[in-house]
Design a protein around this motif. Structure first.
Motif, PDB file in Angstrom:
ATOM      1  N   GLY A  23     -32.919  11.132  75.611  1.00 50.70           N
ATOM      2  CA  GLY A  23     -33.400  10.053  76.912  1.00 50.70           C
ATOM      3  C   GLY A  23     -31.964   9.023  76.976  1.00 50.70           C
ATOM      4  O   GLY A  23     -31.781   8.640  78.012  1.00 50.70           O
ATOM      5  N   THR A  24     -31.701   8.815  75.771  1.00 49.64           N
ATOM      6  CA  THR A  24     -30.490   7.733  75.648  1.00 49.64           C
ATOM      7  C   THR A  24     -29.531   8.177  76.425  1.00 49.64           C
ATOM      8  O   THR A  24     -28.522   7.732  77.214  1.00 49.64           O
ATOM      9  CB  THR A  24     -30.324   7.485  74.256  1.00 49.64           C
ATOM     10  OG1 THR A  24     -31.397   6.742  73.621  1.00 49.64           O
ATOM     11  CG2 THR A  24     -29.088   6.228  74.360  1.00 49.64           C
ATOM     12  N   SER A  25     -28.939   9.537  76.087  1.00 48.92           N
ATOM     13  CA  SER A  25     -27.654  10.057  76.740  1.00 48.92           C
ATOM     14  C   SER A  25     -28.027  10.343  78.356  1.00 48.92           C
ATOM     15  O   SER A  25     -26.836   9.996  79.068  1.00 48.92           O
ATOM     16  CB  SER A  25     -27.607  11.674  76.021  1.00 48.92           C
ATOM     17  OG  SER A  25     -27.376  11.415  74.835  1.00 48.92           O
ATOM     18  N   LYS A  26     -29.186  10.466  78.827  1.00 51.71           N
ATOM     19  CA  LYS A  26     -29.310  10.875  80.039  1.00 51.71           C
ATOM     20  C   LYS A  26     -29.117   9.422  80.787  1.00 51.71           C
ATOM     21  O   LYS A  26     -28.623   9.159  81.966  1.00 51.71           O
ATOM     22  CB  LYS A  26     -30.759  11.150  80.561  1.00 51.71           C
ATOM     23  CG  LYS A  26     -30.943  12.743  80.059  1.00 51.71           C
ATOM     24  CD  LYS A  26     -32.165  13.270  80.696  1.00 51.71           C
ATOM     25  CE  LYS A  26     -32.272  14.887  80.372  1.00 51.71           C
ATOM     26  NZ  LYS A  26     -33.582  15.120  80.563  1.00 51.71           N
ATOM     27  N   LYS A  27     -29.811   8.127  80.124  1.00 53.17           N
ATOM     28  CA  LYS A  27     -29.427   6.997  80.745  1.00 53.17           C
ATOM     29  C   LYS A  27     -28.068   6.384  80.846  1.00 53.17           C
ATOM     30  O   LYS A  27     -27.626   6.076  81.915  1.00 53.17           O
ATOM     31  CB  LYS A  27     -30.090   5.921  79.945  1.00 53.17           C
ATOM     32  CG  LYS A  27     -31.774   6.036  79.974  1.00 53.17           C
ATOM     33  CD  LYS A  27     -32.203   4.909  79.153  1.00 53.17           C
ATOM     34  CE  LYS A  27     -34.002   5.223  79.183  1.00 53.17           C
ATOM     35  NZ  LYS A  27     -34.482   4.059  78.164  1.00 53.17           N
ATOM     36  N   CYS A  28     -27.336   6.687  79.593  1.00 54.59           N
ATOM     37  CA  CYS A  28     -26.011   6.616  79.574  1.00 54.59           C
ATOM     38  C   CYS A  28     -24.924   7.355  80.629  1.00 54.59           C
ATOM     39  O   CYS A  28     -24.301   6.553  81.323  1.00 54.59           O
ATOM     40  CB  CYS A  28     -25.298   6.874  78.362  1.00 54.59           C
ATOM     41  SG  CYS A  28     -25.679   5.927  76.917  1.00 54.59           S
ATOM     42  N   LYS A  29     -25.560   8.588  80.839  1.00 54.01           N
ATOM     43  CA  LYS A  29     -24.791   9.434  82.015  1.00 54.01           C
ATOM     44  C   LYS A  29     -24.869   8.932  83.477  1.00 54.01           C
ATOM     45  O   LYS A  29     -24.166   8.754  84.083  1.00 54.01           O
ATOM     46  CB  LYS A  29     -25.250  10.672  82.011  1.00 54.01           C
ATOM     47  CG  LYS A  29     -24.594  11.754  83.049  1.00 54.01           C
ATOM     48  CD  LYS A  29     -25.288  13.136  82.875  1.00 54.01           C
ATOM     49  CE  LYS A  29     -24.530  13.873  83.995  1.00 54.01           C
ATOM     50  NZ  LYS A  29     -25.350  15.140  84.290  1.00 54.01           N
ATOM     51  N   ARG A  30     -26.269   8.463  83.644  1.00 51.49           N
ATOM     52  CA  ARG A  30     -26.685   7.822  84.708  1.00 51.49           C
ATOM     53  C   ARG A  30     -25.870   6.334  85.106  1.00 51.49           C
ATOM     54  O   ARG A  30     -25.201   6.312  86.086  1.00 51.49           O
ATOM     55  CB  ARG A  30     -28.227   7.629  85.112  1.00 51.49           C
ATOM     56  CG  ARG A  30     -28.657   8.859  85.740  1.00 51.49           C
ATOM     57  CD  ARG A  30     -30.086   8.297  85.945  1.00 51.49           C
ATOM     58  NE  ARG A  30     -31.159   9.133  85.034  1.00 51.49           N
ATOM     59  CZ  ARG A  30     -31.789   8.533  84.072  1.00 51.49           C
ATOM     60  NH1 ARG A  30     -31.978   7.291  83.894  1.00 51.49           N
ATOM     61  NH2 ARG A  30     -32.309   9.333  83.345  1.00 51.49           N
TER      62      ARG A  30
END
Length: 46
Positions: A23-30
């Motif tokens: 979840g954190t990785s997806k937020k950072c990617k966005r």
């Protein structure tokens, strides 16, 4: 039997941490994609 239960519990804990990291990785990617878009837009104005 108790060892199997402990291993299952540990695997569940590990899976929870992995999902949180995902979840954190997806937020950072966005966020990075948004910054890239803004940078490209700003560069066109130069």
């Amino acid at each position: 039997m108790a060892r199997l239960e402990a291993k299952t519990r540990n695997m569940g804990d590990d899976l929870k941490r992995i999902n949180e990291d995902l979840g954190t990785s997806k937020k950072c990617k966005r966020a990075l994609e948004n910054l890239q878009t803004k940078a490209l837009e700003a560069a066109q104005d130069l």
